[in-house]
Each structure stands twice: as structure tokens, then as C-alpha cells.
Design a protein around this motif. Structure first.
Motif, PDB file in Angstrom:
ATOM      1  N   LEU B  80       0.867  -1.179   0.000  1.00  0.00           N
ATOM      2  CA  LEU B  80       0.000   0.000   0.000  1.00  0.00           C
ATOM      3  C   LEU B  80       0.904   1.229   0.000  1.00  0.00           C
ATOM      4  CD1 LEU B  80      -2.964  -0.864   2.367  1.00  0.00           C
ATOM      5  CD2 LEU B  80      -3.012  -0.500  -0.088  1.00  0.00           C
ATOM      6  N   PRO B  81       0.431   2.297  -0.625  1.00  0.00           N
ATOM      7  CA  PRO B  81       1.337   3.415  -0.889  1.00  0.00           C
ATOM      8  C   PRO B  81       1.792   4.138   0.369  1.00  0.00           C
ATOM      9  CG  PRO B  81      -0.913   3.980  -1.444  1.00  0.00           C
ATOM     10  CD  PRO B  81      -0.905   2.511  -1.157  1.00  0.00           C
ATOM     11  N   SER B  82       3.059   4.486   0.401  1.00  0.00           N
ATOM     12  CA  SER B  82       3.596   5.376   1.425  1.00  0.00           C
ATOM     13  C   SER B  82       3.047   6.774   1.159  1.00  0.00           C
ATOM     14  CB  SER B  82       5.112   5.404   1.342  1.00  0.00           C
ATOM     15  OG  SER B  82       5.481   5.954   0.083  1.00  0.00           O
ATOM     16  N   LEU B  83       3.276   7.678   2.093  1.00  0.00           N
ATOM     17  CA  LEU B  83       2.840   9.064   1.888  1.00  0.00           C
ATOM     18  C   LEU B  83       3.460   9.629   0.615  1.00  0.00           C
ATOM     19  CD1 LEU B  83       2.968  10.769   5.397  1.00  0.00           C
ATOM     20  CD2 LEU B  83       0.985   9.914   4.159  1.00  0.00           C
ATOM     21  N   GLU B  84       4.723   9.284   0.381  1.00  0.00           N
ATOM     22  CA  GLU B  84       5.400   9.824  -0.798  1.00  0.00           C
ATOM     23  C   GLU B  84       4.757   9.333  -2.085  1.00  0.00           C
ATOM     24  OE1 GLU B  84       9.400   9.483   1.376  1.00  0.00           O
ATOM     25  OE2 GLU B  84       9.860   9.724  -0.750  1.00  0.00           O
ATOM     26  N   THR B  85       4.449   8.046  -2.125  1.00  0.00           N
ATOM     27  CA  THR B  85       3.814   7.504  -3.326  1.00  0.00           C
ATOM     28  C   THR B  85       2.454   8.150  -3.530  1.00  0.00           C
ATOM     29  OG1 THR B  85       4.944   5.443  -2.896  1.00  0.00           O
ATOM     30  CG2 THR B  85       3.165   5.381  -4.490  1.00  0.00           C
ATOM     31  N   ARG B  86       1.743   8.357  -2.433  1.00  0.00           N
ATOM     32  CA  ARG B  86       0.426   9.000  -2.559  1.00  0.00           C
ATOM     33  C   ARG B  86       0.568  10.407  -3.121  1.00  0.00           C
ATOM     34  NH1 ARG B  86      -2.636   7.825   3.124  1.00  0.00           N
ATOM     35  NH2 ARG B  86      -2.214   5.605   3.291  1.00  0.00           N
ATOM     36  N   MET B  87       1.628  11.108  -2.689  1.00  0.00           N
ATOM     37  CA  MET B  87       1.869  12.456  -3.233  1.00  0.00           C
ATOM     38  C   MET B  87       2.137  12.379  -4.730  1.00  0.00           C
ATOM     39  SD  MET B  87       4.179  14.759  -0.799  1.00  0.00           S
ATOM     40  CE  MET B  87       5.644  13.910  -1.351  1.00  0.00           C
ATOM     41  N   ASP B  88       2.952  11.398  -5.111  1.00  0.00           N
ATOM     42  CA  ASP B  88       3.262  11.242  -6.537  1.00  0.00           C
ATOM     43  C   ASP B  88       1.981  10.965  -7.317  1.00  0.00           C
ATOM     44  OD1 ASP B  88       5.894  11.616  -5.979  1.00  0.00           O
ATOM     45  OD2 ASP B  88       6.430   9.497  -6.017  1.00  0.00           O
ATOM     46  N   ASP B  89       1.082  10.199  -6.713  1.00  0.00           N
ATOM     47  CA  ASP B  89      -0.180   9.892  -7.381  1.00  0.00           C
ATOM     48  C   ASP B  89      -1.013  11.158  -7.572  1.00  0.00           C
ATOM     49  OD1 ASP B  89       0.634   7.291  -7.472  1.00  0.00           O
ATOM     50  OD2 ASP B  89      -0.705   6.571  -5.891  1.00  0.00           O
ATOM     51  N   GLN B 142      -7.737   7.545  20.414  1.00  0.00           N
ATOM     52  CA  GLN B 142      -9.018   7.084  19.895  1.00  0.00           C
ATOM     53  C   GLN B 142      -9.545   6.041  20.870  1.00  0.00           C
ATOM     54  OE1 GLN B 142      -6.693   6.039  16.440  1.00  0.00           O
ATOM     55  NE2 GLN B 142      -8.438   6.647  15.219  1.00  0.00           N
ATOM     56  N   ASP B 143     -10.396   6.489  21.789  1.00  0.00           N
ATOM     57  CA  ASP B 143     -10.832   5.551  22.821  1.00  0.00           C
ATOM     58  C   ASP B 143     -11.676   4.420  22.250  1.00  0.00           C
ATOM     59  OD1 ASP B 143     -12.754   7.348  22.193  1.00  0.00           O
ATOM     60  OD2 ASP B 143     -13.350   7.826  24.245  1.00  0.00           O
ATOM     61  N   TYR B 144     -12.244   4.627  21.038  1.00  0.00           N
ATOM     62  CA  TYR B 144     -13.062   3.558  20.472  1.00  0.00           C
ATOM     63  C   TYR B 144     -12.209   2.444  19.871  1.00  0.00           C
ATOM     64  CZ  TYR B 144     -11.990   5.723  16.009  1.00  0.00           C
ATOM     65  OH  TYR B 144     -11.332   6.231  14.932  1.00  0.00           O
ATOM     66  N   LYS B 145     -10.936   2.713  19.678  1.00  0.00           N
ATOM     67  CA  LYS B 145     -10.075   1.611  19.253  1.00  0.00           C
ATOM     68  C   LYS B 145      -8.804   1.592  20.071  1.00  0.00           C
ATOM     69  CE  LYS B 145      -9.272   3.660  14.665  1.00  0.00           C
ATOM     70  NZ  LYS B 145      -8.820   3.411  13.316  1.00  0.00           N
ATOM     71  N   VAL B 146      -9.003   1.333  21.359  1.00  0.00           N
ATOM     72  CA  VAL B 146      -7.867   1.309  22.270  1.00  0.00           C
ATOM     73  C   VAL B 146      -6.918   0.168  21.927  1.00  0.00           C
ATOM     74  CG1 VAL B 146      -8.745   2.501  24.288  1.00  0.00           C
ATOM     75  CG2 VAL B 146      -9.437   0.139  23.885  1.00  0.00           C
ATOM     76  N   ASP B 147      -7.479  -0.899  21.397  1.00  0.00           N
ATOM     77  CA  ASP B 147      -6.669  -2.077  21.108  1.00  0.00           C
ATOM     78  C   ASP B 147      -6.623  -2.291  19.597  1.00  0.00           C
ATOM     79  OD1 ASP B 147      -5.534  -4.495  20.801  1.00  0.00           O
ATOM     80  OD2 ASP B 147      -6.917  -5.585  22.103  1.00  0.00           O
ATOM     81  N   PRO B 148      -5.505  -1.920  18.974  1.00  0.00           N
ATOM     82  CA  PRO B 148      -5.421  -2.022  17.509  1.00  0.00           C
ATOM     83  C   PRO B 148      -5.677  -3.440  16.998  1.00  0.00           C
ATOM     84  CG  PRO B 148      -3.559  -0.787  18.369  1.00  0.00           C
ATOM     85  CD  PRO B 148      -4.282  -1.348  19.549  1.00  0.00           C
ATOM     86  N   ALA B 149      -5.181  -4.436  17.731  1.00  0.00           N
ATOM     87  CA  ALA B 149      -5.364  -5.819  17.270  1.00  0.00           C
ATOM     88  C   ALA B 149      -6.847  -6.183  17.263  1.00  0.00           C
ATOM     89  CB  ALA B 149      -4.579  -6.778  18.168  1.00  0.00           C
ATOM     90  N   ALA B 150      -7.552  -5.714  18.305  1.00  0.00           N
ATOM     91  CA  ALA B 150      -8.985  -6.009  18.374  1.00  0.00           C
ATOM     92  C   ALA B 150      -9.726  -5.290  17.247  1.00  0.00           C
ATOM     93  CB  ALA B 150      -9.540  -5.585  19.739  1.00  0.00           C
ATOM     94  N   TYR B 151      -9.244  -4.087  16.909  1.00  0.00           N
ATOM     95  CA  TYR B 151      -9.893  -3.334  15.832  1.00  0.00           C
ATOM     96  C   TYR B 151      -9.674  -4.036  14.486  1.00  0.00           C
ATOM     97  CZ  TYR B 151     -11.641   0.595  13.128  1.00  0.00           C
ATOM     98  OH  TYR B 151     -12.368   1.375  12.268  1.00  0.00           O
ATOM     99  N   ASP B 152      -8.450  -4.531  14.277  1.00  0.00           N
ATOM    100  CA  ASP B 152      -8.177  -5.297  13.055  1.00  0.00           C
ATOM    101  C   ASP B 152      -9.070  -6.527  12.987  1.00  0.00           C
ATOM    102  OD1 ASP B 152      -6.273  -3.494  12.360  1.00  0.00           O
ATOM    103  OD2 ASP B 152      -4.554  -4.767  12.811  1.00  0.00           O
ATOM    104  N   ASP B 153      -9.199  -7.176  14.132  1.00  0.00           N
ATOM    105  CA  ASP B 153     -10.011  -8.384  14.186  1.00  0.00           C
ATOM    106  C   ASP B 153     -11.460  -8.063  13.836  1.00  0.00           C
ATOM    107  OD1 ASP B 153     -10.282 -11.187  14.838  1.00  0.00           O
ATOM    108  OD2 ASP B 153     -11.489 -10.483  16.541  1.00  0.00           O
ATOM    109  N   TRP B 154     -11.924  -6.945  14.346  1.00  0.00           N
ATOM    110  CA  TRP B 154     -13.294  -6.483  14.073  1.00  0.00           C
ATOM    111  C   TRP B 154     -13.464  -6.187  12.577  1.00  0.00           C
ATOM    112  CZ3 TRP B 154     -18.209  -5.427  14.512  1.00  0.00           C
ATOM    113  CH2 TRP B 154     -18.750  -4.239  14.014  1.00  0.00           C
ATOM    114  N   THR B 155     -12.469  -5.523  12.013  1.00  0.00           N
ATOM    115  CA  THR B 155     -12.514  -5.230  10.575  1.00  0.00           C
ATOM    116  C   THR B 155     -12.565  -6.532   9.785  1.00  0.00           C
ATOM    117  OG1 THR B 155     -11.218  -3.226  10.958  1.00  0.00           O
ATOM    118  CG2 THR B 155     -11.343  -4.012   8.690  1.00  0.00           C
ATOM    119  N   ILE B 201      -7.607  -3.618   6.347  1.00  0.00           N
ATOM    120  CA  ILE B 201      -6.763  -3.888   7.519  1.00  0.00           C
ATOM    121  C   ILE B 201      -5.357  -3.344   7.289  1.00  0.00           C
ATOM    122  CG2 ILE B 201      -5.670  -5.725   8.876  1.00  0.00           C
ATOM    123  CD1 ILE B 201      -8.286  -7.378   8.224  1.00  0.00           C
ATOM    124  N   ALA B 202      -4.829  -3.604   6.100  1.00  0.00           N
ATOM    125  CA  ALA B 202      -3.471  -3.135   5.799  1.00  0.00           C
ATOM    126  C   ALA B 202      -3.407  -1.609   5.861  1.00  0.00           C
ATOM    127  CB  ALA B 202      -3.046  -3.629   4.419  1.00  0.00           C
TER     128      ALA B 202
END
Lengths: 48, 447
Positions: B80-89, B142-155, B201-202
Motif C-alpha cells: 500500500l502506498p507510502s505518503l510519498e507515493t500518494r503524493m506522486d499519485d 481514539q478511545d473507540y479503538k484502544v486495542d489495535p489488534a482487536a480493531y483489526d479483528d473487528w474489521t 486492515i493493511a
């Protein structure tokens, strides 16, 4: 006619595959050719 | 109303970026929407469509999907694009629609790339507008996604379902609108059309590590930062912090906790953006624009030479270099604008005099044991007080960077303008100039 079922994902290893189940007859797997999109399939009224 | 036709721009690495252009206002605006997007599905939500139409009423609005998402080419999830690639886009899209300069409007996750774009390409950024975003995503509360792993799992479990859309709306996107069945259904479908679960997720994983804070001090374009005071996705304290670190930025705080800018009262946001755009357009009208030839010079191999000579002797060489170049500028009626390090930036009314000055300068410093490279371009420049800017200046600098030691390199524009002057040129090939559209044919001055 049956309403389109919900669009769901299943995972095969690292890849998420999208699918949709519609109707309640015998199982029939529909494998369309070329490009397709489950959401859009239902917006064109005539079956391909 | 018909939605705009989707087109594709081709980025330098061959990836196709889907874009749309709508409206024909007097200023271009690139809308950098956050998260997963789909520029066609945006128009299916009436309030979103109304928001975009309003922007397009005072601009030529450019929409695009980041690579890997929406209607743009898919890329592997680990690429997935880095910030730089996104700028180039963004640049690839601007080039495709012949947009030299645009207002960059970054929303939410579109913020950091917009910040980086404005800092990196001031010549292509008319102004920067940020809504509901900050520079540093690593420090978000972001209190609604305190646990990134749990948020990924939810996604992973729920992406694309109405249940997922409803929870996202309730928790941060538009709290209070979670029972708006139309919005819930649209968001579920929009997200499906914007990203596959793996891509979603990525994207989220990558976004957690984004930090564009270092670029804030380098932003020198007019900037408007808008935040909603109860936004749960980007806390207003952090929005304030981002705004405070951009020179001259205007901060506008609006009430409420709806993060999506088009949900709920969208007019206050749009009014601020429209007023801001109108104000700096008035300012721009007061800039002095004129045609000028810009000359950039630079000492070749200066780091190595400085190390060889030592600080004191190098300082003597630099002083002598400056004096001799200034002598040539005086002789050929050049106007010194800036010296950056060991190079000069000067402007001239006439391109032939500028070339002769560059040639004379190369010769004048040779016996100091140094060589300079020089580059020239002629184009419209903007003068504000003692400063001179505009894309012609960027082009001149890029041309100079491509010159070999002792060489004077000019753009085809300069060569064409001096026909009949007796100056001779050798073809130096076609080049890409970083940050500048099109390919440029350059010529070496042969004397």
C-alpha cells in the motif's frame, strides 16, 4: 423472485473472498466470466 | 444529476489512478478524502454529493482514489502506498488534468499526505485546507479503538456489513446518525466498493504509523485548519497542535462530534472553505506577475572541495565566488534574489543576457579551483516584495541541478526565445523535472 442475500467475506489464507447467497433451493455455484462485482450485478435487470 | 466520468492517470511506475473532475471554477481543488474511498460511490450518498457539488461550485474539483483502493489499480496489501507515493499519485492526476497549481483539501486520513504535498510542492499548491485531521497519527487518542489488534479483528470479521457500518458511524464517523438506515446501508456498500477486507486492515495498520509532523514547519502556503470540537477520531487538542505548527495557519473550531464533513451541518465547513479560497484569490490578484528568465547556479562538488581545503580556506573561496558572480550579475543587469548555500538565484529581463551572464560566471570562478553548474528557464514569475516565486522558478532550479560542472543548461523555452542572438546550443535530451509536469527538452549552451 428471491431478494439478493447479504454480501459476506470468507478468508482463504491471507485473501478475503467475497460471496453472496441468494434463494433457498439446491446449492448452485455461479461462476461468471470476465469482470464482475457482486454489488453491481443486481443493478442491471437482465441476467447475463 | 449525472456523476462525473471516471478517468485514469498513469503514475510513473505504471499504476493507474482513478480520478474525476467536476466543476469549472477559477481555482483547481484536489479533494484528498481519507480512509478507503470510491469516487463513484461517493455520489450515491445525497449529502456527500451535495458537499462535493458545493466545492465544485467555486472550484474545478478533482477527486481520486488512492492506489490499492476504490477504482484505482489494486496493489498487494504489503505494498500500500507510502505518503510519498500518494503524493506522486496526486501529481500524476494533476498532470493528467493539466493542473499546474491546486488547493489541496485533505480530510481525515487524507491530512498527512496533503501536509506533505504542500510542504514538498509549494509551487503546485495554491493553498492547503485540512479538516478533521492531524499531522501525527501515532499520537492519536481514539478511545473507540484502544486495542489495535482487536480493531483489526473487528474489521476482518465485519468489514462490508451493515453492522460494521453502524458501529463505525456510532463510535466515530457520525455519532448520533447510527440509526440513519440510509447512511448505514450506503456506508456498508461504499466501503465494500472502496476496499477489500485485507486492504482495509493493511491501510489501518499503515495509518497508525503515519507522522507528517516534520513537514509542518516547511509549509509556506496559506492554510486553513478546521476541526469539530467533539470529534472522537481526531481530538481537537491535537488538531490545534497541528495548526499551531503551520506558519500563519487559520484555525476554525466548529461545534459537534460528527467526523464525516458532509454529515449533519455541512454548510459551516463549506462556508469557511469558500471564504478562505476567495480571500487568498484576492491576495493572489495583487501579486505582481511578470515574465522573467531565472538563473540558478551551484558550486559542483562543493562538499568534497570544502573538505579538501578546510573551513577557513573554503570560506575565502566562497567569498571570492560570491564577489565574482555578483560582478557578472551587475554587468549583465541580473537581479540577485537569493543565495542558498553556495549557489545563486537571480532573475533577468532578457534571456540572452541571462545566458551570457551564466557563461561569464562559469569562466569567472574557474581559477578559484571550482566549477559551477548553471540552469536557466524563462516563464511567468510572481513577485511579492523581495521574493520571487512560481513554477518557472522551480523549473529553473531543476534544470540547474541537471547541469554538469562547468555547464550552462537551458530549457527549450529559453533556447527558442534567443533565436538570432548568435548563441549556439547542443541538444541535452529530454528530462523529467521533479515536481514539474511533462518531459522537458534541455539544451547545453555551446558558446
Amino acid at each position: 423472485m428471491a431478494e439478493p442475500g447479504p454480501i459476506r467475506y470468507t478468508w482463504n489464507g491471507a485473501y478475503a473472498l467475497v460471496y453472496q447467497v441468494t434463494g433457498d433451493g439446491r446449492d448452485l455455484i455461479y461462476l461468471p466470466g470476465w469482470e464482475q462485482n457482486l454489488d453491481w450485478n443486481w443493478t442491471f435487470p437482465v441476467a447475463w | 444529476m449525472a456523476i462525473p466520468e471516471t478517468r485514469y492517470a498513469k503514475a510513473a511506475d505504471g499504476v493507474h489512478i482513478a480520478y474525476q473532475v467536476v466543476g469549472d471554477g477559477p481555482v483547481d481543488m484536489v479533494f484528498v478524502m481519507g480512509w478507503a474511498t470510491n469516487i463513484e460511490a461517493m455520489w450515491d450518498e445525497p449529502d456527500f454529493a451535495r458537499f462535493l457539488r458545493r466545492l465544485a461550485s467555486f472550484s474545478r474539483l478533482i477527486l481520486f482514489d488512492k492506489r490499492g483502493l476504490g477504482l484505482s489499480d489494486r496493489v498487494p496489501d504489503d505494498r500500500l502506498p507510502s505518503l510519498e507515493t500518494r503524493m506522486d499519485d496526486v501529481r500524476a492526476v494533476m498532470d493528467s488534468v493539466a493542473s499546474d497549481r491546486a488547493v489541496v483539501f485533505g480530510v481525515s486520513e487524507g491530512g498527512p499526505m496533503s501536509i506533505l504535498f504542500a510542504a514538498t510542492y509549494p509551487a503546485r499548491t495554491v493553498a492547503l485546507v485540512l479538516y478533521g485531521t492531524v499531522a501525527d497519527f501515532t499520537a492519536r487518542h481514539q478511545d473507540y479503538k484502544v486495542d489495535p489488534a482487536a480493531y483489526d479483528d473487528w474489521t476482518e470479521r465485519a468489514w462490508g456489513t451493515e453492522e460494521h457500518a453502524k458501529v463505525e458511524i456510532r463510535d466515530w464517523a457520525a455519532p448520533g446518525f447510527e440509526d440513519d438506515q440510509h447512511l448505514v446501508s450506503w456506508l456498508a456498500r461504499y466501503l465494500r466498493q472502496a476496499a477489500s477486507p485485507g486492504a482495509a486492515i493493511a491501510l489501518d495498520r499503515m495509518n497508525r504509523s503515519i507522522n507528517a509532523s516534520h513537514a509542518l514547519a516547511s509549509i509556506h502556503v496559506p492554510t486553513l485548519v478546521i476541526g469539530r470540537t467533539e470529534d472522537r477520531d481526531f481530538a481537537i487538542e491535537q488538531v490545534r497542535d497541528t495548526a499551531s505548527r503551520i506558519s500563519g495557519a487559520r484555525l476554525v473550531e466548529l461545534p459537534g462530534g460528527v467526523h464525516f464533513p458532509w454529515v449533519g451541518p455541512q454548510e459551516p465547513i463549506l462556508d469557511e472553505v469558500e471564504r478562505f479560497v476567495a480571500e487568498f484569490r484576492d491576495e493572489e490578484a495583487q501579486l505582481e506577475r511578470s515574465l522573467a528568465t531565472v538563473l540558478f547556479t551551484d558550486i559542483a562538488d562543493s562538499t568534497r572541495r570544502a573538505a579538501e581545503l578546510g573551513d577557513r580556506r573554503w570560506a575565502d573561496v566562497i567569498a571570492a565566488h560570491h564577489a565574482r558572480i555578483r560582478g557578472q550579475l551587475a554587468r549583465y543587469s541580473g537581479r540577485e534574489i537569493d543565495t542558498a548555500g553556495d549557489g545563486f538565484f537571480a532573475t533577468f529581463d532578457g534571456p540572452a543576457r541571462a545566458i551570457r551572464c551564466a557563461m561569464a560566471s562559469v569562466g569567472a570562478v574557474h581559477d578559484l579551483g571550482i566549477d559551477i553548474r548553471a540552469g536557466l528557464h524563462t516563464g511567468e514569475v510572481e513577485t511579492v516584495g523581495e521574493k520571487v516565486g512560481g513554477i518557472a522558478v522551480s523549473i529553473g532550479a531543476r534544470v540547474a541541478a541537471l547541469a554538469a560542472p562547468g555547464e550552462v543548461l537551458v530549457s527549450h523555452t529559453v533556447k527558442d526565445l534567443v533565436a538570432g542572438s548568435g548563441l549556439a546550443f547542443a541538444d541535452a535530451g529530454e528530462h523529467e523535472l521533479k515536481g514539474v509536469p511533462d518531459r522537458w527538452r534541455l539544451y547545453r549552451v555551446a558558446g
